[in-house]
Design a protein around this motif. Sequence first.
Motif, mmCIF file in Angstrom:
data_model
loop_
_atom_site.group_PDB
_atom_site.id
_atom_site.type_symbol
_atom_site.label_atom_id
_atom_site.label_comp_id
_atom_site.label_asym_id
_atom_site.label_seq_id
_atom_site.Cartn_x
_atom_site.Cartn_y
_atom_site.Cartn_z
ATOM 1 N N ARG A 193 0.979 -1.295 -0.193
ATOM 2 C CA ARG A 193 -0.083 0.003 -0.039
ATOM 3 C C ARG A 193 1.025 1.001 -0.101
ATOM 4 N NH1 ARG A 193 -4.292 -0.614 4.724
ATOM 5 N NH2 ARG A 193 -4.981 1.392 3.620
ATOM 6 N N PRO A 194 0.832 2.016 -1.002
ATOM 7 C CA PRO A 194 1.867 3.024 -0.997
ATOM 8 C C PRO A 194 1.492 4.284 -0.104
ATOM 9 C CG PRO A 194 0.164 3.292 -2.700
ATOM 10 C CD PRO A 194 -0.100 1.961 -2.259
ATOM 11 N N ASP A 195 0.473 4.484 0.497
ATOM 12 C CA ASP A 195 0.030 5.612 1.354
ATOM 13 C C ASP A 195 -0.543 4.970 2.452
ATOM 14 O OD1 ASP A 195 -2.056 4.698 -0.007
ATOM 15 O OD2 ASP A 195 -2.985 6.732 -0.400
ATOM 16 N N ALA A 196 -0.137 3.958 3.347
ATOM 17 C CA ALA A 196 -0.737 3.287 4.422
ATOM 18 C C ALA A 196 -0.474 4.344 5.638
ATOM 19 C CB ALA A 196 -0.128 2.198 4.782
ATOM 20 N N LEU A 197 -1.827 4.180 6.786
ATOM 21 C CA LEU A 197 -1.706 5.250 7.891
ATOM 22 C C LEU A 197 -1.035 4.216 9.013
ATOM 23 C CD1 LEU A 197 -4.989 6.741 7.690
ATOM 24 C CD2 LEU A 197 -3.039 7.603 6.588
ATOM 25 N N MET A 198 0.018 4.815 9.660
ATOM 26 C CA MET A 198 0.690 3.943 10.552
ATOM 27 C C MET A 198 0.730 4.697 12.201
ATOM 28 S SD MET A 198 3.932 2.732 8.761
ATOM 29 C CE MET A 198 3.840 2.290 7.081
ATOM 30 N N GLN A 254 -0.816 -4.625 9.085
ATOM 31 C CA GLN A 254 0.548 -5.142 9.412
ATOM 32 C C GLN A 254 1.329 -4.428 10.533
ATOM 33 O OE1 GLN A 254 1.510 -7.746 7.539
ATOM 34 N NE2 GLN A 254 3.517 -7.908 8.270
ATOM 35 N N ARG A 255 2.012 -5.163 11.102
ATOM 36 C CA ARG A 255 2.789 -4.494 12.143
ATOM 37 C C ARG A 255 4.451 -4.272 11.703
ATOM 38 N NH1 ARG A 255 4.196 -6.082 18.454
ATOM 39 N NH2 ARG A 255 5.737 -4.483 19.037
ATOM 40 N N ILE A 256 4.904 -3.066 11.660
ATOM 41 C CA ILE A 256 6.251 -2.618 11.249
ATOM 42 C C ILE A 256 6.907 -1.917 12.245
ATOM 43 C CG2 ILE A 256 7.414 -1.281 9.260
ATOM 44 C CD1 ILE A 256 4.960 -1.514 7.833
#
Length: 404
Positions: free
Chosen positions: A298-303, A336-338
């Motif tokens: 996903r190019p613009d994921a919110l984290m 996903q956890r990063i």
Amino acid sequence: MIRRHASLLLITGVLLGCKEDNTFVPPPPPPVTAATPAVAPATEYLEATGSAVAVSVIDLVARVPGFLRSIDYADGAVVRSGQRLFQIEPDQYRAKVQQSEAQVQQNQALLDRANAELSRQQRLISQNATAQADLERWQSQRDQAQATLAEAQANLALARINLGYTDVTAPFDGVAGAHMVDVGAMVGASTPTRLATLVQLSPIHVNFSVNERDLLRIRRELDGRGIRRPDQLGENAPPVQIALAGDSQFRIAGRLDYIAPQLDAATGTLQLRGLFANADQTLLPGLFVRVRVPIRTRPDALMVPEAALGSNQLGSYLLVVGANSTIEQRPVVLGQRIGTLRVIEGGLKPDDQVVISGLQRAIPGARVTVQRGTIAPPPAEPVTGTVANPAPTAAPAPAAAPAR
């Protein structure tokens, strides 16, 4: 009596004079730190556990009987394809080759004589100068000489093969294990004798399994790469990354090179395999590793930080600063956890102010004093060892070892 009335009037006046100064002042809203979610590319992974498996493992055996003359490598050395590792006394086999060569020469001479005599008989029969029986006899002798020569040539080839077996060589680049017999021992007398084990470490395989749900996710990734069948896996195959025990990052990269044709009915899983260059031989056969396969990016994921998340019976939630600096409890869908961040796949907008510090003071429905903070995107993970093709990686030049 007059004095008591005067005292009462004095006390009443004092009380009336203090009434204006006793007003309640509410405390200020508690401070919290809030920030908009980090926006960065995020890759969704399929994760599993696996084990390293050598591409090739063989036992080096003595295929002909004899006394072991020499061991021509150091135990545990890296050896090259074709390098001699053991030698069995070759003298008797070399003599057998010489004997077979002489037998071939003898039978070749007999065939030449039979051909010459047959040619002479054919000339004489055309002149009616010999009997038909003599011609037929020499034709028979010529045929026998041809058969005998063919047998002698086969014996010579077999003798040369046996002579070649006296040199036990490495069929591929790899690491030779400890020798199992010593110089002077009789080997190959009744059954093939194990001399050592040869293991190919570069490249190396990692086997792992996935369930049916994860298999469908991998299928979608393969379809996106134009791979419709397992035999189409090649350089365009999805990458596979692994992490060793105690390593938090997936530093070693390879690629998917095998998908089993059917599910295991007992476990409901499918066997997959990754191929890794392993040029530095970090991976050893039997080593357990953590495996992940990227599914989509996903190019613009919110984290948001993992520490900002809360949970209740309804699921996970975040505390968000709403209108008039009022705290709202927002249910979210986790991804996903990063590292220390978690991708939020639903329930959050890019401009939301997420409480990241002072969570114990942030009560849903209450007003707060907002201090601005930031959420740093995760750093890129270092990855090494991408495999470009399945050809074995050349092993380093072996160190010279004296014969023992």
